[in-house]
Design a protein around this motif. Structure first.
Motif, PDB file in Angstrom:
ATOM      1  N   PRO A   1      -6.503   9.363  -0.502  1.00  0.00           N
ATOM      2  CA  PRO A   1      -6.741   9.149   0.935  1.00  0.00           C
ATOM      3  C   PRO A   1      -7.121   7.711   1.245  1.00  0.00           C
ATOM      4  CG  PRO A   1      -7.857  11.132   0.152  1.00  0.00           C
ATOM      5  CD  PRO A   1      -7.383  10.412  -1.063  1.00  0.00           C
ATOM      6  N   LEU A   2      -6.727   7.247   2.430  1.00  0.00           N
ATOM      7  CA  LEU A   2      -7.056   5.889   2.871  1.00  0.00           C
ATOM      8  C   LEU A   2      -7.959   5.879   4.100  1.00  0.00           C
ATOM      9  CD1 LEU A   2      -3.620   4.073   2.401  1.00  0.00           C
ATOM     10  CD2 LEU A   2      -5.658   3.920   0.960  1.00  0.00           C
ATOM     11  N   VAL A   3      -8.188   7.052   4.711  1.00  0.00           N
ATOM     12  CA  VAL A   3      -9.125   7.151   5.834  1.00  0.00           C
ATOM     13  C   VAL A   3      -9.946   8.423   5.680  1.00  0.00           C
ATOM     14  CG1 VAL A   3      -7.613   5.907   7.435  1.00  0.00           C
ATOM     15  CG2 VAL A   3      -7.520   8.416   7.333  1.00  0.00           C
ATOM     16  N   VAL A   4     -11.064   8.471   6.390  1.00  0.00           N
ATOM     17  CA  VAL A   4     -11.908   9.661   6.399  1.00  0.00           C
ATOM     18  C   VAL A   4     -12.391   9.880   7.825  1.00  0.00           C
ATOM     19  CG1 VAL A   4     -13.989   8.313   5.841  1.00  0.00           C
ATOM     20  CG2 VAL A   4     -13.940  10.776   5.378  1.00  0.00           C
TER      21      VAL A   4
ATOM     22  N   VAL B   1       0.826  -1.203   0.000  1.00  0.00           N
ATOM     23  CA  VAL B   1       0.000   0.000   0.000  1.00  0.00           C
ATOM     24  C   VAL B   1       0.866   1.261   0.000  1.00  0.00           C
ATOM     25  CG1 VAL B   1      -1.786   1.260   1.282  1.00  0.00           C
ATOM     26  CG2 VAL B   1      -1.891  -1.211   1.123  1.00  0.00           C
ATOM     27  N   GLY B   2       2.083   1.135   0.508  1.00  0.00           N
ATOM     28  CA  GLY B   2       2.985   2.277   0.540  1.00  0.00           C
ATOM     29  C   GLY B   2       2.782   3.163   1.744  1.00  0.00           C
ATOM     30  N   VAL B   3       2.681   2.541   2.941  1.00  0.00           N
ATOM     31  CA  VAL B   3       2.500   3.309   4.170  1.00  0.00           C
ATOM     32  C   VAL B   3       3.476   2.796   5.220  1.00  0.00           C
ATOM     33  CG1 VAL B   3       0.061   3.778   3.734  1.00  0.00           C
ATOM     34  CG2 VAL B   3       0.703   1.719   5.010  1.00  0.00           C
ATOM     35  N   PRO B   4       3.820   3.611   6.217  1.00  0.00           N
ATOM     36  CA  PRO B   4       4.683   3.135   7.310  1.00  0.00           C
ATOM     37  C   PRO B   4       3.947   2.126   8.181  1.00  0.00           C
ATOM     38  CG  PRO B   4       3.925   5.369   7.748  1.00  0.00           C
ATOM     39  CD  PRO B   4       3.509   5.053   6.343  1.00  0.00           C
ATOM     40  N   ASP B   5       4.699   1.394   8.984  1.00  0.00           N
ATOM     41  CA  ASP B   5       4.113   0.352   9.822  1.00  0.00           C
ATOM     42  C   ASP B   5       3.034   0.898  10.762  1.00  0.00           C
ATOM     43  OD1 ASP B   5       5.650  -1.617   8.690  1.00  0.00           O
ATOM     44  OD2 ASP B   5       7.187  -1.589  10.261  1.00  0.00           O
ATOM     45  N   GLN B   6       3.258   2.088  11.313  1.00  0.00           N
ATOM     46  CA  GLN B   6       2.272   2.652  12.240  1.00  0.00           C
ATOM     47  C   GLN B   6       0.934   2.889  11.545  1.00  0.00           C
ATOM     48  OE1 GLN B   6       5.359   3.726  11.672  1.00  0.00           O
ATOM     49  NE2 GLN B   6       6.295   4.662  13.484  1.00  0.00           N
TER      50      GLN B   6
ATOM     51  N   VAL C   1      -0.857  -0.405  11.008  1.00  0.00           N
ATOM     52  CA  VAL C   1      -1.534  -0.848  12.232  1.00  0.00           C
ATOM     53  C   VAL C   1      -2.907  -0.195  12.349  1.00  0.00           C
ATOM     54  CG1 VAL C   1      -1.496  -0.630  14.745  1.00  0.00           C
ATOM     55  CG2 VAL C   1       0.530  -1.436  13.532  1.00  0.00           C
ATOM     56  N   LEU C   2      -2.985   1.105  12.142  1.00  0.00           N
ATOM     57  CA  LEU C   2      -4.253   1.816  12.261  1.00  0.00           C
ATOM     58  C   LEU C   2      -5.254   1.345  11.217  1.00  0.00           C
ATOM     59  CD1 LEU C   2      -2.889   5.426  12.922  1.00  0.00           C
ATOM     60  CD2 LEU C   2      -3.784   3.787  14.596  1.00  0.00           C
ATOM     61  N   LEU C   3      -4.802   1.135  10.000  1.00  0.00           N
ATOM     62  CA  LEU C   3      -5.696   0.661   8.942  1.00  0.00           C
ATOM     63  C   LEU C   3      -6.186  -0.755   9.250  1.00  0.00           C
ATOM     64  CD1 LEU C   3      -3.786   2.019   5.817  1.00  0.00           C
ATOM     65  CD2 LEU C   3      -6.053   2.747   6.594  1.00  0.00           C
TER      66      LEU C   3
ATOM     67  N   LEU D   1      -2.715   9.849   6.495  1.00  0.00           N
ATOM     68  CA  LEU D   1      -3.477   8.930   5.650  1.00  0.00           C
ATOM     69  C   LEU D   1      -4.636   9.644   4.955  1.00  0.00           C
ATOM     70  CD1 LEU D   1      -3.637   5.815   8.001  1.00  0.00           C
ATOM     71  CD2 LEU D   1      -2.440   5.950   5.803  1.00  0.00           C
ATOM     72  N   GLN D   2      -5.227  10.622   5.646  1.00  0.00           N
ATOM     73  CA  GLN D   2      -6.347  11.361   5.065  1.00  0.00           C
ATOM     74  C   GLN D   2      -5.883  12.317   3.967  1.00  0.00           C
ATOM     75  OE1 GLN D   2     -10.302  13.361   6.905  1.00  0.00           O
ATOM     76  NE2 GLN D   2      -8.405  14.263   7.644  1.00  0.00           N
ATOM     77  N   GLU D   3      -4.664  12.805   4.105  1.00  0.00           N
ATOM     78  CA  GLU D   3      -4.146  13.784   3.156  1.00  0.00           C
ATOM     79  C   GLU D   3      -3.249  13.149   2.087  1.00  0.00           C
ATOM     80  OE1 GLU D   3      -2.185  16.475   5.749  1.00  0.00           O
ATOM     81  OE2 GLU D   3      -4.041  17.098   6.756  1.00  0.00           O
ATOM     82  N   ARG D   4      -3.281  11.841   1.973  1.00  0.00           N
ATOM     83  CA  ARG D   4      -2.457  11.123   0.996  1.00  0.00           C
ATOM     84  C   ARG D   4      -2.729  11.643  -0.410  1.00  0.00           C
ATOM     85  NH1 ARG D   4      -2.912   5.415  -0.976  1.00  0.00           N
ATOM     86  NH2 ARG D   4      -0.820   4.480  -1.004  1.00  0.00           N
ATOM     87  N   SER D   5      -1.670  11.920  -1.141  1.00  0.00           N
ATOM     88  CA  SER D   5      -1.795  12.546  -2.457  1.00  0.00           C
ATOM     89  C   SER D   5      -2.360  11.587  -3.491  1.00  0.00           C
ATOM     90  CB  SER D   5      -0.434  13.048  -2.925  1.00  0.00           C
ATOM     91  OG  SER D   5       0.439  11.950  -3.176  1.00  0.00           O
TER      92      SER D   5
END
Length: 220
Positions: A149-152, A92-97, A100-102, A139-143
């Motif tokens: 975005p991956l969360v709202v 997905v291209g996100v850090p581990d933290q 975890v949240l996703l 995550l909300q401001e992901r370009s």
């Protein structure tokens, strides 16, 4: 190409399978990667799941095949029984933290930043709620170049002290509909929320005790 939920969202079974692999990789590392049977059991467990599901072996295997096509899971060969591991953070291209949240949002549904911090205790120890909020904002401001975005952040329901967050890995969500249950202040709903919060707190305390006992060389 980065994962883009807008063009190829996850199905509900795929999200449950992926989140279960994420959870078990951190909470039961000795049993990870998972066999199909273990994965089905994890997907269908009744605790720490919202909603509770009853996926069949075939449905889980179909979800794994789809996730493998998106390079989000990998099958481990060389053993008598096939085992599976996730490739979520890199795929997905996100850090581990953020992963975890996703994962928690996929497993437990919409949650506040405070709930996410408590529920993440066995996965990753966030320093404070501000740290959780920082990763959620990211995550909300992901370009668009990274997949969007991956969360709202859901509208705060009447009577609620905090707004809840929802994931977008399965595509757009009806923010109003997701926020509505929190507005229903029925006795049963209130009791269920209190029980869930207490269970999360007990799990966090248990993890802390086990960690301290490990550091001191004793048994919990």
């Amino acid at each position: 190409m980065p994962f883009d939920a807008r063009t190829r969202p996850l199905t509900t079974p795929q999200a449950r399978v992926l989140a279960t692999l994420l959870e078990k990789s951190r909470t039961v590392p000795d049993s990870y990667p998972l066999t199909l049977n273990s994965l089905v059991a994890g997907c269908n467990q009744k605790s720490s799941r919202e909603p509770v599901m009853q996926l069949t072996d075939g449905e889980v295997q179909e979800a794994l095949d789809g996730l493998r096509q998106q390079t989000l899971v990998t099958e481990i060969g060389g053993a008598r029984v096939a085992r599976w591991e996730h490739n979520f953070a890199r795929g997905v291209g996100v850090p581990d933290q953020s992963a975890v949240l996703l994962g928690l949002l996929m497993l437990r549904g919409p949650q506040t930043a405070g709930e996410l911090r408590i529920n993440a205790e066995r996965w990753y120890r966030f320093a404070d709620i501000s740290s959780v909020e920082a990763f959620l904002d990211e995550l909300q401001e992901r370009s668009d170049e990274k997949g969007g975005p991956l969360v709202v952040l859901l509208p705060r329901a009447p009577g609620a002290r905090e707004s809840r967050w929802a994931h977008l890995l399965c595509g757009p969500v009806d923010a109003t509909a997701l926020a509505a249950p929190a507005a229903e202040s029925t006795p049963d709903g209130t009791l269920a929320q209190r029980v869930q919060a207490l269970e999360a707190e007990v799990a966090a305390l248990r993890a802390t005790v086990e960690r301290l006992c490990g550091q001191l060389g004793g048994e919990p």
